[in-house]
Design an enzyme around this catalytic site. Sequence first.
Site, PDB file in Angstrom:
ATOM      1  N   GLY A  17       0.806  -1.344  -0.055  1.00 56.17           N
ATOM      2  CA  GLY A  17       0.071   0.031  -0.056  1.00 56.17           C
ATOM      3  C   GLY A  17       0.893   1.091  -0.062  1.00 56.17           C
ATOM      4  CB  CYS A  18       0.016   4.625  -1.204  1.00 51.65           C
ATOM      5  SG  CYS A  18      -1.663   4.865  -0.449  1.00 51.65           S
ATOM      6  CE1 TYR A  19      -1.234   8.294   4.188  1.00 51.61           C
ATOM      7  CE2 TYR A  19      -3.141   6.620   3.675  1.00 51.61           C
ATOM      8  CZ  TYR A  19      -2.740   8.190   4.037  1.00 51.61           C
ATOM      9  OH  TYR A  19      -3.413   9.204   3.633  1.00 51.61           O
TER      10      TYR A  19
END
Lengths: 351, 351, 351, 351
Positions: free
Chosen positions: C154-156
Site C-alpha cells: 500500500g501507499c502509506y
Amino acid sequence: MTVEGKLRTAIVGSTGYGGVELIRLLQSHPKVEITSVISSSSAGDAIEEGFPHLTGIIDRRLDGVDPAQMAERADVVFTATPSGVSAKLVPQLLEAGLKVVDLSGDFRLKDGSEYEHWYKHPAPADEYLEQAVYGLCEVFGERAAGVDFISNPGCYPTATLLGLIPAIQAGWIKHDSIIIDAKSGVTGAGRGTSLMVHYAEINENLKTYKINKHQHIPEIEQTLTEIAGEKVTVTFTTHLVPMSRGIMSTMYAGMKGNYTDQDFVDLYREYYAGRPYVRVRDVGVIPATKEVSGSNYCDIGFATDARTGRVTIVSVIDNVVKGAAGQAIQNLNLMMGWEETLGLGYTPVYP
Amino acid sequence: MTVEGKLRTAIVGSTGYGGVELIRLLQSHPKVEITSVISSSSAGDAIEEGFPHLTGIIDRRLDGVDPAQMAERADVVFTATPSGVSAKLVPQLLEAGLKVVDLSGDFRLKDGSEYEHWYKHPAPADEYLEQAVYGLCEVFGERAAGVDFISNPGCYPTATLLGLIPAIQAGWIKHDSIIIDAKSGVTGAGRGTSLMVHYAEINENLKTYKINKHQHIPEIEQTLTEIAGEKVTVTFTTHLVPMSRGIMSTMYAGMKGNYTDQDFVDLYREYYAGRPYVRVRDVGVIPATKEVSGSNYCDIGFATDARTGRVTIVSVIDNVVKGAAGQAIQNLNLMMGWEETLGLGYTPVYP
Amino acid sequence: MTVEGKLRTAIVGSTGYGGVELIRLLQSHPKVEITSVISSSSAGDAIEEGFPHLTGIIDRRLDGVDPAQMAERADVVFTATPSGVSAKLVPQLLEAGLKVVDLSGDFRLKDGSEYEHWYKHPAPADEYLEQAVYGLCEVFGERAAGVDFISNPGCYPTATLLGLIPAIQAGWIKHDSIIIDAKSGVTGAGRGTSLMVHYAEINENLKTYKINKHQHIPEIEQTLTEIAGEKVTVTFTTHLVPMSRGIMSTMYAGMKGNYTDQDFVDLYREYYAGRPYVRVRDVGVIPATKEVSGSNYCDIGFATDARTGRVTIVSVIDNVVKGAAGQAIQNLNLMMGWEETLGLGYTPVYP
Amino acid sequence: MTVEGKLRTAIVGSTGYGGVELIRLLQSHPKVEITSVISSSSAGDAIEEGFPHLTGIIDRRLDGVDPAQMAERADVVFTATPSGVSAKLVPQLLEAGLKVVDLSGDFRLKDGSEYEHWYKHPAPADEYLEQAVYGLCEVFGERAAGVDFISNPGCYPTATLLGLIPAIQAGWIKHDSIIIDAKSGVTGAGRGTSLMVHYAEINENLKTYKINKHQHIPEIEQTLTEIAGEKVTVTFTTHLVPMSRGIMSTMYAGMKGNYTDQDFVDLYREYYAGRPYVRVRDVGVIPATKEVSGSNYCDIGFATDARTGRVTIVSVIDNVVKGAAGQAIQNLNLMMGWEETLGLGYTPVYP
C-alpha cells in the site's frame, strides 16, 4: 563530442524553472550529455541545494558564467537567462564557436527598434537578430536544420501561433478580428521572489496582468504578419491562474466563410500531418491544460459558431516544456538533423 | 412577522452552496429571521451533519419541501433549487401568498420558447415569466420595490452585464463585436458529485466547457438587447479555474470612438453613482477575483487599446455572494423597501 | 513473448489513477509491451475518452475482464482493482498460468482473519495469501526473484515501512512508542466520485479520516512485527491534503540511546546501500513531497531531539508511483530478474 | 473616546496579513473606531494600493510609526509587528498611556533568557514581560479584565493549548508523552517575499520546517507546565500545507486511564462551558480546517485508542482569526469588560 559520442551540453540559468526542466529532459536524451550547469547567482553550490529533487541524479556543482570555459566543455549551450542577459552573452558564445539555443526573448524580434518599446532595453546587434532562426518547430522546422543559433519561441506565442497559423494561412479568418485571451500558470513568471507570486496572493485568486502590454505581442504579430502577408494586429490579454504549469490560449476570430468544426479539424490535421507534438482533437473535444502537463504536446480544439460567425480556438501547452525546455530540445534535434522526438517521448503526467 | 418584528424566511436548497451561503449571510441580517431550512434530499437531518461549520450556529433540522408548511412558517422564501425544480415549486409558493426570490434560471428568460433550447426542459407558465422581476440590482433595482417575486440573475450574467451595460447604454461599443471570455471557480458547478469536479481533475488544470452553449447566453443577450434597443448576440466562453470561489468576465468590444481608460472610468462611475456594491477601479487598475471574495462587490476595470480600437473590460464577483446569495438578499432589501446594504456589509476576506 | 521479444502485459483497472499511471510508465519500459487495457465499467470505449491526455499515445479500446482472453494476450497482469475485486479475480489469473502483480490490499495480510475487521469483506483462500510475496522492494526484494505472484504494498505502508525498518532492525527505537502522522494527496482516494473528493470540499482545507481505523494499519504492523521479532502496535493517523499527488509520513519514536541525526543518516545509508530508489538525505535536510513527484523515489530525513529523547523521521513518496504503479513495475523487474530500474528512470517533475 | 463614544484604535503593521485582518474584523465592531492604520514601510500610501480589496471601505493613508501621534489619535493599539520590533515599540506605547494588544511573540515568554535561544534576539525588559498578560482567552480570560497590556498567543499555541489543557488539568494524559504534529497554511509565514512562499514551491507540495526548533515550543511548554504543575516538554513538528488559511494541530498522548471518546467530549464540554468560540465536536466527529475558516472558532475532536492506550486530539483554527486578529479583538473585549463576542460573530466561510 566526448568519447561516448554524445553531444556535450551546457545550461546557463540552471537555477530557474526553464533551466531545471532542461536538466530533467536532457537526463534521458540518448545523444546528449550535460557537461556544465551554470548559474551566475549560485556558482559553486551543489545543484541539489537549490533543487533537492535532483539529489543523487546530477551530482554537479554550478559553474559560473564563463564563455571560454563553456567553449572548452560544451558543443552547444542552452541559455535560459533573463531578457537582457542573453543579449550580451549569446554573441560571445557564438563567437566562441558554440551552438546556441536561446530561451530568452532577446533574439525573437527581427526589427530591433521594437525592443525599447516592449522589452525596455536596447536590442542586440542586427547581425545576431538576422542570424537567429525563430524556432517554432511545427511551422519553421526546416529552417532549423544545420544552423548554429536558434531563438526559442516564447510560451504564449507557441500556444497562440500553433493555434492560429493554419487558419490564417488558409485565409479562413479575418486578420483584424483576432482576440487572444491567454491564461498561464505561475511558473511562467519565473522563480524570482515577489509579492505577485506569493502563494497567498495567487491561491484562490485569478488576476490579469499587462493587458495589451505584454512583450509577447510583437512576437505573435511578427509571425502572423509573415504568414498573412499583411500587417496583423491582435488584442492580447494575459491572466495568472492558480496553478504551477500550463498555458491555455483561448482565441477568437471572425470567419470568412461558413466553416464547421469538422472543417477546422480537417484543415489543422492536414497542416500538422507528420508533426507528432501537435494533437488536433476530435470535433467537439476541447483540450485542458493538464492533458499535456509534463509533455511536449500542443493540443488544439475548435468551436465554430454560426450565430456569430466566429470561431473559438483553444490551444494548450505545458509552458515549461513545449513553451520552453521541450521545444528548445526539439530545436536542438532539428539543428543536429536528429529525429525530432529524441529525448522528448514523455507521456503527460495525469493527474 | 414574528413577535420580534423580524421577517420570517425559509431557504429551499439548504444543502447546496447557494443555500448555505444564504444561511451565512442571513445570520447577521438585522431584519430577518431564518425560520426554516429546507432540503428535499436530507429532510430530517441536522444541518450540521452536511455542513459541520454550522455547528452551534444554527441548531435546526432540515425540513422537507412542503409549500403549505412554508406558508405557515415564513413570509419570504429563497429557492436555491436546481433548474427545473423551481419551475414547479415557485408557482405554488406564490399561490400560497409567499414572497419569493428564486435563484435558479427558471424565470429569467421572458421568452418561454428559449427554455427547451438552452435549459432542455419546458418553460414555466407565461404568467410567471411575466410576473418575475429580473433582479439585477444596480440596473433594474427600482423595479424590485414592493414586488412579490424576484428572479435572481445568474452568476456569469451578473458579472458580465454590470461590466457591459454602461458602455452599451452610452453607445460606445459596437453591438456585434462583443466577446466574453468568462472564468469561474468550481462552486459554480454546485455541490453535486461528478468526475468533472473531482479534486484531482480540477487541481492544477484549466478547462473550458459549454463553449457557445451555456444557458446564461440567452439571459445575457436578453438584457443587452433591452439596453441596446436592438438584437445583441455575443460570443461567450466559460472556463473552470482551480479555485472554489470567484468569477472573472474578461470582455472585448470594438469602440465606436477614441475613448480612453479615463473616459470609461468616468462613464461607469457616473452610471453606478450611489450603488455601493459596484466599485469602478482607478485608471490602470484591473480587479482580481480574491479582492471581492466573501463580499457582495462587483469590481470593474478597463484597458482601452488605441492600436486595435478595442476596449477590454474586466469584471469580477464572488459567484456565491454577488452571483447568488448576496444579490438575492440585496433583492430582498429592495423588495421590502429597506436599505440596500442591510446584512451585506462584508469586507472581502483577504487573503 | 511476442515476436519483438517483449513481455506482453495486461492492465486491469485502466480507468483508475493507478492503472493509468501504469500505462504512462510502461509506455517507456524497454522490455514490456502493453497488449490489453482492461476495465469492467468502460469496456469497449477508447481509452482516450476517459483519459484525453493519452490521445495519440495508446490507440486502444478497453477490453472487458475475461481471464481466458488475458491468458491468450498477456504473460503478466497488473491488477489495479478495488479491494474485494482482486480477491476473486487474481486466483483465476494465477490458475490460467499468468504472472500477477496485484495492487489491491487483498493479498497483503498473511492472517486471513484480519480481513473482516479491517477490510469488511472475507479473505481470499489461505493458499493465495501464502503464495503472495509482499513486494516491498528495498526490504524484501530478493523474495521476488522468479515468483509468479506479487502483492504490491500500500501507499502509506511503503512510505512508513521504508522510514521505520532500518531503525527497528538496528534496535534503536522503542517498539511501543511508534506514532505515525501520515498525510496524502487526493489521488490516494481513487477516481471514484464522492462529496469527500469534490474540489470545493478539499481545496483550502485539511482534514483527517479513519483515525486508528485505516486498513493499512495491519499491513504496517505485520511487517514491523516481522522485523522486530515481537508484536508491534502503532498509532496511525491519516490526513487528506489539498494536493493531487504525494504522501508524507511523519513518524515519531522514543530512542533507546543517544543517537544523533548523523547516526541515523549513516545507519539508513548503509541499510539502503545499492538501492537507487531510496534517497537518505543529508543531516538536517528533510524531504518535501514535490521533490519525488512523478518519480519512484522514497526520500527520508531525520530530526533527533535530545530534549525529549525522540526521533522524528520523515518519509515522502509519490503515492501513484512508488506507492502504486512504480513499485509494481519495480516488482515486475525483480520477478523477471531484470535490472531493478528498468523503465523507471524518471527524474522528479519540479515544480 | 471620540464623540461617537467609540474606542479609538490604531493598528501597527497594517500591511501584513494580521494587520489587514484586524481591519476587516474591526470594521464591523460596534464599539470600536479605527483612527489610524500604520506601516513603517509604506507610510503615506493609500491602504488600497497594497490591499485593493479595501477600495472604498477604508479611505485612509498609512501613517508612520510615531508613538506620540498614536497617543493623540488612539486609546488602544494593536501591534501586528514582527518579532523584535514589538520589543522596542510596545514599552513606548505603554509609557505613553496607551492600551496595547501585541500580536508578536516578544512578550509571551515569562523567562527572558529563553529569547536568545528561540527568537535569536534579546528579551524586552523584565518589567514588561511581567506586565504582559498572556491572552489565551478561554483559559486565562479572567486575567485580562481591566489590564492595559495583553500579549496575544501565537497561532500554533492557541490551537495546541486549547486542545491539551483540559486533559492535562484533569490528569488524564502522561506529561512526558505529548507529541504535536502541527500543520499550517501559508499566511502563517507572513506577507514577506521569499522562495519558501513562492506559489510554485508551495502548490502541490507538503513540507516540514523547523522541526523541534520552532519558537512556539517554549510558549506551549510554559503554559502546559503551569497547568500541569511540573515541567512539560513536548515534541513539536510544523508542516506547511498548500492552502492560505488554517492550522490543524494533531496531538498524541498516552492516557493514564481507559478513557473513551465520550469521556473526552464530556470533559472538554464542561471545561469550555460558556465559551462560545470553542466547539467540542460530537463523538466520532473530527473537525477540518475549512470548518472554522474566516471565523474565531477553535474546534476540537478526539479519537481514543484502546489498542495503544493513546488519545489523538485534533484542534483546528483559522490562524489569521483565532490565531491572530480574532483572538486579539476577543482580548480587547475582555480588557474593556465588554461581551466577549463583540464584533466577532462571523459564521465560517464555507466553502
